[in-house]
Design an enzyme around this catalytic site. Structure first.
Site, PDB file in Angstrom:
ATOM      1  N   LEU A   5      10.900  23.745 -37.826  1.00 21.27           N
ATOM      2  CA  LEU A   5      10.027  24.603 -39.142  1.00 21.27           C
ATOM      3  C   LEU A   5       8.645  24.871 -38.953  1.00 21.27           C
ATOM      4  O   LEU A   5       8.135  24.865 -39.858  1.00 21.27           O
ATOM      5  CB  LEU A   5      10.875  23.916 -40.510  1.00 21.27           C
ATOM      6  CG  LEU A   5      12.158  24.452 -40.767  1.00 21.27           C
ATOM      7  CD1 LEU A   5      12.581  23.630 -42.201  1.00 21.27           C
ATOM      8  CD2 LEU A   5      12.291  25.957 -41.070  1.00 21.27           C
ATOM      9  N   GLY A  31       3.628  29.071 -36.575  1.00 15.21           N
ATOM     10  CA  GLY A  31       2.538  29.191 -35.473  1.00 15.21           C
ATOM     11  C   GLY A  31       2.397  30.579 -34.931  1.00 15.21           C
ATOM     12  O   GLY A  31       2.272  31.499 -35.885  1.00 15.21           O
ATOM     13  N   CYS A  48      13.148  30.382 -22.090  1.00 20.42           N
ATOM     14  CA  CYS A  48      14.539  30.373 -22.803  1.00 20.42           C
ATOM     15  C   CYS A  48      14.865  31.133 -24.043  1.00 20.42           C
ATOM     16  O   CYS A  48      15.517  32.082 -23.843  1.00 20.42           O
ATOM     17  CB  CYS A  48      14.865  28.871 -23.043  1.00 20.42           C
ATOM     18  SG  CYS A  48      14.646  27.770 -21.690  1.00 20.42           S
ATOM     19  N   LYS A  71      14.469  34.923 -23.616  1.00 23.54           N
ATOM     20  CA  LYS A  71      15.363  35.453 -22.698  1.00 23.54           C
ATOM     21  C   LYS A  71      16.793  35.266 -23.293  1.00 23.54           C
ATOM     22  O   LYS A  71      17.514  36.325 -23.484  1.00 23.54           O
ATOM     23  CB  LYS A  71      15.405  34.784 -21.338  1.00 23.54           C
ATOM     24  CG  LYS A  71      16.513  34.935 -20.651  1.00 23.54           C
ATOM     25  CD  LYS A  71      16.255  34.008 -19.214  1.00 23.54           C
ATOM     26  CE  LYS A  71      16.589  32.637 -19.533  1.00 23.54           C
ATOM     27  NZ  LYS A  71      17.851  32.131 -19.207  1.00 23.54           N
ATOM     28  N   LYS A  93       4.003  25.491 -24.721  1.00 23.39           N
ATOM     29  CA  LYS A  93       4.075  24.368 -25.543  1.00 23.39           C
ATOM     30  C   LYS A  93       3.372  23.432 -24.834  1.00 23.39           C
ATOM     31  O   LYS A  93       3.299  23.369 -23.565  1.00 23.39           O
ATOM     32  CB  LYS A  93       5.468  24.208 -26.015  1.00 23.39           C
ATOM     33  CG  LYS A  93       6.337  23.783 -24.713  1.00 23.39           C
ATOM     34  CD  LYS A  93       7.514  23.473 -25.354  1.00 23.39           C
ATOM     35  CE  LYS A  93       8.545  22.648 -24.244  1.00 23.39           C
ATOM     36  NZ  LYS A  93       9.683  22.119 -24.737  1.00 23.39           N
TER      37      LYS A  93
HETATM   38  C1  UGA Z   1      14.574  25.181 -25.617  1.00 24.33           C
HETATM   39  C2  UGA Z   1      15.614  24.434 -26.296  1.00 24.33           C
HETATM   40  O1  UGA Z   1      14.802  23.755 -27.222  1.00 24.33           O
HETATM   41  C3  UGA Z   1      16.513  23.604 -25.425  1.00 24.33           C
HETATM   42  O2  UGA Z   1      17.330  22.959 -26.243  1.00 24.33           O
HETATM   43  C4  UGA Z   1      17.159  24.421 -24.672  1.00 24.33           C
HETATM   44  O3  UGA Z   1      17.809  23.629 -23.695  1.00 24.33           O
HETATM   45  C5  UGA Z   1      15.970  25.310 -23.860  1.00 24.33           C
HETATM   46  O4  UGA Z   1      15.536  26.185 -24.642  1.00 24.33           O
HETATM   47  C6  UGA Z   1      16.966  26.152 -22.836  1.00 24.33           C
HETATM   48  O5  UGA Z   1      17.562  27.136 -23.225  1.00 24.33           O
HETATM   49  O6  UGA Z   1      16.884  25.714 -21.306  1.00 24.33           O
HETATM   50  P1  UGA Z   1      11.982  24.856 -24.448  1.00 24.33           P
HETATM   51  O7  UGA Z   1      12.098  26.315 -24.295  1.00 24.33           O
HETATM   52  O8  UGA Z   1      11.847  23.895 -23.324  1.00 24.33           O
HETATM   53  O9  UGA Z   1      13.719  24.430 -24.920  1.00 24.33           O
HETATM   54  O10 UGA Z   1      11.180  24.677 -25.734  1.00 24.33           O
HETATM   55  P2  UGA Z   1      11.169  24.164 -27.062  1.00 24.33           P
HETATM   56  O11 UGA Z   1      10.743  22.677 -27.358  1.00 24.33           O
HETATM   57  O12 UGA Z   1      12.436  24.676 -27.863  1.00 24.33           O
HETATM   58  O13 UGA Z   1       9.920  25.324 -27.906  1.00 24.33           O
HETATM   59  C7  UGA Z   1      10.227  26.812 -27.602  1.00 24.33           C
HETATM   60  C8  UGA Z   1       9.268  27.475 -28.547  1.00 24.33           C
HETATM   61  O14 UGA Z   1       9.201  27.218 -29.904  1.00 24.33           O
HETATM   62  C9  UGA Z   1       7.720  26.986 -28.110  1.00 24.33           C
HETATM   63  O15 UGA Z   1       6.715  28.012 -27.665  1.00 24.33           O
HETATM   64  C10 UGA Z   1       7.160  26.164 -29.312  1.00 24.33           C
HETATM   65  O16 UGA Z   1       5.788  26.176 -29.420  1.00 24.33           O
HETATM   66  C11 UGA Z   1       8.196  26.962 -30.314  1.00 24.33           C
HETATM   67  N1  UGA Z   1       8.266  26.224 -31.721  1.00 24.33           N
HETATM   68  C12 UGA Z   1       8.973  25.130 -31.654  1.00 24.33           C
HETATM   69  C13 UGA Z   1       7.471  26.571 -32.669  1.00 24.33           C
HETATM   70  O17 UGA Z   1       6.822  27.584 -32.962  1.00 24.33           O
HETATM   71  N2  UGA Z   1       7.920  25.886 -34.011  1.00 24.33           N
HETATM   72  C14 UGA Z   1       8.584  24.631 -34.029  1.00 24.33           C
HETATM   73  O18 UGA Z   1       8.868  24.341 -34.982  1.00 24.33           O
HETATM   74  C15 UGA Z   1       9.304  24.493 -32.844  1.00 24.33           C
END
Ligand code: UGA
Length: 434
Positions: A254, A257, A264, A267, A324
């Protein structure tokens, strides 16, 4: 157990290395000869904390081997994990040509019963197609099962996530394949309380797309709250923290940003939209997630332009380029969108990222790269925070203030302490707050 991973990218390599660390015998295969050559020498081909050690240990113990030889990979394993990429096609559909090619290879070399596992993120009904393809191209009658076992790892936390999953999902159609998969996963679960969901193959395929869509929706919800807070002079962090304290909602994912990126979420929600289309289901929910996500970076850019007025000739520092922290992955990284806009409008861009700079150099050759964040900030008229790396949390704010020509911070990740920054004299602009 003898396992093989076809496709030694993010999913195949990290999962293979983790299973090797548990004592299984792993073959990681890839068509990229250069990649396999490096892996054989114990050189990591992706940036992922902890992975290089696992690979070195695996090579030393003989538990992991790397090859381009697909025939051996198929013949010498009891479970074959398909881990090839499923990139988006122009219309949003997942491009399954690599999965299909693997299915045809399996058809060609299958000589005894094996379990074939869809590990890559794929749309519902892919396993059905993989099964049909193997049957169609196989000239012998060999028994096999196709299982769906989606991967939920996060880049940057992959090793921990694989060895300590929140849940394991196994989509299997019969006892034989189900029991073999359970036997394998018991070696990860041991005595930990990790739920295992045994489902139909189709349900397992849908769980992955459903989970990623829900997580993306949470982030877009946070960005929607940020948007209204910015217009109404409220504080999104306060609002979201209190909303998340309801156990039914939860505080994770939550954080507002500049939008989610990576390989992931963008896509997968596009592919899921196509799935909904195929099954005649309205996808306005996903349209809204995407639209809020695009607005998050656009709002941020507009805010910067409004405050700085003329961008032309201004020296602007951008900290953090990866989508990230803890990764060098820049796919769909919002930082790139920000840099492009500022650059196209004449700003002089100075950047730093602990690991992602080499990749960005292939995209932007006309910006300045620095190995040290303080050098990047020195002489700049604004500091833009795009990726919340831990090392940026430790920056000496007094030093930053002294180094900047005009001390203005645009904090796209709400990383800095707003009150401290303001006290020091910075003009501070966070997300969802004044
Ligand atoms: C995501 C999922 O979290 C994994 O569970 C999944 O396996 C993976 O995709 C996949 O399909 O392979 P990932 O893309 O590595 O993992 O990264 P995340 O940590 O989920 O972050 C995704 C994006 O959301 C980043 O740009 C991050 O900065 C953003 N984010 C995350 C926010 O802007 N706010 C948040 O509160 C959390």
């Amino acid at each position: 157990m003898k396992l093989s991973f076809i496709g030694s990218g993010y999913v195949g390599l990290t999962t293979g290395a983790c299973f090797a660390s548990l004592g299984h015998h792993i073959i990681c295969q890839d068509i990229d000869e250069q990649k396999i050559r490096k892996l054989k020498k114990g050189e990591c081909t992706i940036f992922e904390p902890g992975l290089e050690d696992l690979l070195k240990n695996g090579l030393a113990s003989g538990n992991i081997e790397f090859t381009t030889n697909i025939k051996r990979t198929i013949r010498e394993s009891e479970i074959i994990f398909i881990c090839v990429n499923t990139p988006p096609k122009e219309d949003g559909h997942a491009d399954l040509r690599f999965v299909e090619r693997v299915a045809r290879d399996i058809a060609r070399y299958l000589d005894e019963y094996k379990i074939i596992v869809d590990k890559s993120t794929v749309p519902i009904r892919t396993a059905e197609k993989v099964k049909e393809t193997i049957e169609r191209y196989s000239d012998k009658k060999v028994n096999f099962d196709v299982v769906s076992n989606p991967e939920f790892l996060r880049e940057g936390n992959a090793i921990f996530d694989i060895l300590n999953p929140d849940r394991v999902v196994i989509g299997a159609e019969n006892e034989r394949s189900k029991n073999t998969m359970l036997r394998l996963y018991k070696t990860i679960i041991k005595d930990k309380k990790i739920p295992i969901k045994i489902t139909s193959v189709k349900s397992a395929e849908l769980i992955k797309h459903g989970a990623n869509t829900f997580l993306a929706a949470k982030i877009s919800f946070a960005n929607l709250i940020a948007e209204v807070c910015e217009n109404a002079q409220a504080d999104a962090s306060e609002v979201l923290e209190a909303i998340g304290l309801d156990e039914r909602i939860g505080t994770q994912f939550l954080r507002p940003g500049i939008g989610f990126g990576g390989s992931c979420f963008p896509k997968d929600i596009k592919a899921f939209k196509k799935t909904l289309e195929v099954f005649g289901v309205n996808h306005s929910f996903i349209d809204a997630i995407e639209s809020i996500n695009n607005r998050a970076s656009e709002r941020f850019i507009k805010k910067i332009e409004k405050m700085l007025w003329v961008l032309d000739g201004k020296s602007i520092c951008v900290l953090g380029l990866a989508f990230k922290p803890n990764t060098d992955d820049i796919r769909n990284a919002p930082a790139l969108k920000v840099i492009k806009y500022l650059k196209d409008n004449g700003a002089k861009i100075r950047v730093h990222d602990p690991v992602a700079m080499p990749k960005v150099k292939n995209i932007f050759s006309d910006i300045l790269y620095f190995e040290n964040p303080y050098e990047a900030i020195s002489g700049s008229e604004a500091l833009i925070m795009c990726t919340e790396w831990d090392e940026y949390k430790k920056l000496d704010m007094k030093k930053l203030f002294a180094l900047m020509v005009t001390p203005i911070i645009f904090d796209g990740r709400n990383l800095f302490n707003r009150n401290e920054a303001k006290k020091l004299g910075f003009k501070y602009h966070g997300v969802g707050k004044q």
